[in-house]
Design an enzyme around this catalytic site. Structure first.
Site, short mmCIF file in Angstrom:
data_model
loop_
_atom_site.label_atom_id
_atom_site.label_comp_id
_atom_site.label_asym_id
_atom_site.label_seq_id
_atom_site.Cartn_x
_atom_site.Cartn_y
_atom_site.Cartn_z
N SER A 1 0.86 -1.18 0.00
CA SER A 1 0.00 0.00 0.00
C SER A 1 0.90 1.23 0.00
O SER A 1 1.71 1.39 -0.90
CB SER A 1 -0.95 -0.02 1.20
OG SER A 1 -1.87 1.06 1.13
N THR A 2 0.79 2.08 1.01
CA THR A 2 1.54 3.34 1.02
C THR A 2 3.04 3.10 0.90
O THR A 2 3.63 2.36 1.68
CB THR A 2 1.26 4.10 2.33
OG1 THR A 2 -0.14 4.12 2.57
CG2 THR A 2 1.79 5.51 2.25
N HIS B 1 -2.52 -0.94 -3.52
CA HIS B 1 -3.65 -0.02 -3.36
C HIS B 1 -3.39 1.26 -4.15
O HIS B 1 -2.48 2.03 -3.82
CB HIS B 1 -3.84 0.33 -1.88
CG HIS B 1 -4.16 -0.85 -1.02
ND1 HIS B 1 -3.89 -0.88 0.33
CD2 HIS B 1 -4.73 -2.04 -1.31
CE1 HIS B 1 -4.28 -2.04 0.84
NE2 HIS B 1 -4.78 -2.77 -0.14
N MET C 1 -0.04 1.16 4.98
CA MET C 1 -0.81 1.44 6.19
C MET C 1 -1.92 0.41 6.35
O MET C 1 -2.36 -0.22 5.39
CB MET C 1 -1.42 2.84 6.11
CG MET C 1 -2.42 3.03 5.00
SD MET C 1 -3.07 4.71 4.98
CE MET C 1 -4.14 4.64 3.53
N ASP D 1 -4.42 -4.77 5.77
CA ASP D 1 -4.75 -5.60 4.62
C ASP D 1 -3.57 -6.50 4.24
O ASP D 1 -2.44 -6.02 4.09
CB ASP D 1 -5.15 -4.73 3.43
CG ASP D 1 -5.67 -5.54 2.26
OD1 ASP D 1 -6.25 -6.63 2.50
OD2 ASP D 1 -5.51 -5.10 1.11
#
Length: 353
Positions: free
Chosen positions: A167-168, A193, A286, A289
């Site tokens: 993600s991030t 993401h 973050m 998930d």
């Protein structure tokens, strides 16, 4: 209080972002300006924790300003980008330059979807406030890894699969891993993401820098060695078995772990349908998930690893996987490609015995 500075040439967008951020009790907008020249003074005078930055602005575009920031005053920056191919290409460049994350520019009719947009923006600002700009990390992950010089595996494996979730901060981490993989590496399936309009450009960029063939996944794709598949920005991606082949199935079901695509959905499908003929890697990001899915892969006999805290932009998803006991290894990003290659070489040798 999280101090946020807003830089956008549209007064309407500045007002919308200010209204959203000011509504939060743990945030304050220290200033909202219309161009990078005014932003320099704002940053100098207020020392914000997070900067939201428009890409397309007069006098100096957001990319040029971002590059200056990351050299002179590294800080968490969230890009506010228009949708479409040109916006996604510019956004990927911003992430390469060190931006933490991206949010789509609010639409003119934002009132209809304001709550959902606000929730996304606030979540990303909170994550950015606890993140470390890539220029401050121990490794500079923009550089090609030593794994890129590894020899080919000399075997197109139809059994082994590598599943990656992030993600991030993940776009550059994924790029680093793929740049370190040989052209005949086992099939790689990826969930990152990203907004829906950006994954096709992301896959194209990975294809340009990787020795593998990379594409945005399509429903029914057959997994092939030497190929990597990026989940589309608004679809869950699962690996299923069809006879001797592995296929990809996409769907637009409900969000899982707060996301679509969800890393958990991908990892659970790999655990169920591929078992111990696979590796799972959970990179910077973050939230949670992918942690439960990585645990399922681990319990099914897969080799699993998470990126360590020191090399992560945001140590959320990997931290949760470690807490669950889902990992066989916790590694700096710089070591992940080489460890994966060693694992696949060992798996290939075992199949020959």
């Amino acid at each position: 209080m999280i101090k946020v500075a807003i830089v956008d040439d549209s007064a309407l967008i500045r007002n919308i972002l200010t209204r959203i951020i000011s509504h939060e009790k743990d945030m304050t907008v220290v200033g909202a300006v219309g161009d990078p020249y005014a932003a320099r003074e704002l940053i100098r005078n207020t020392n914000p924790d997070v900067l939201t930055l428009d890409i397309e602005m007069p006098r100096m575009d957001g990319l040029a300003f971002l590059e200056k920031i990351m050299k002179l005053r590294p800080m968490p920056v969230i890009m506010i980008s228009t949708l479409g191919e040109s916006g996604s290409i510019a956004t990927l460049r911003a992430l390469e330059l060190g931006a933490i994350d991206v949010v789509a520019k609010p639409k003119i009719d934002i009132e209809r979807t304001l709550d959902a947009y606000a929730a996304t923006l606030i979540e990303k600002i909170r994550a950015a406030a606890t993140s470390r700009p890539r220029s401050l990390l121990p490794q500079q992950i923009a550089a090609p890894p030593t794994g890129s010089r590894n020899p080919a595996l000399r075997q197109h494996s139809t059994e082994q699969i590598l599943a990656i979730g992030a993600s991030t901060g993940g776009t550059e981490a994924i790029k680093f891993v793929l740049m370190g993989m040989p052209p005949d590496a086992p099939a790689i399936v990826i969930v990152q993401h990203m907004p829906v309009a950006f994954t096709k450009s992301f896959a194209k960029r990975l294809d340009e820098v990787s020795r593998m063939t990379v594409k945005e996944a399509e429903d029914g794709d057959r997994l092939l060695g030497g190929h990597a598949y990026v989940a589309p920005g608004d679809a869950h991606m699962r690996v299923v078995r069809s006879g001797a082949n592995y296929l990809l199935k996409l769907d637009n079901g409900e969000e899982v772990s707060g996301h679509r695509p969800s890393v958990d959905v991908l990892f659970h499908s790999v655990a169920e349908n591929v078992g111990n003929h696979t590796c799972g890697v959970l990179l910077t990001g973050m939230g949670k998930d992918g942690a439960m899915g990585l645990k399922a892969m681990h319990d099914a006999g897969a080799w699993t690893c998470a990126q360590d805290e020191e090399s992560s932009v945001v140590f959320g998803m990997p931290k949760e996987a470690i807490r669950l006991g889902a990992t066989d290894a916790v590694l700096p990003l710089a070591e992940i490609p080489g460890q994966l290659i060693s694992h696949f070489q060992g798996a290939y040798q075992r199949t020959r015995i």
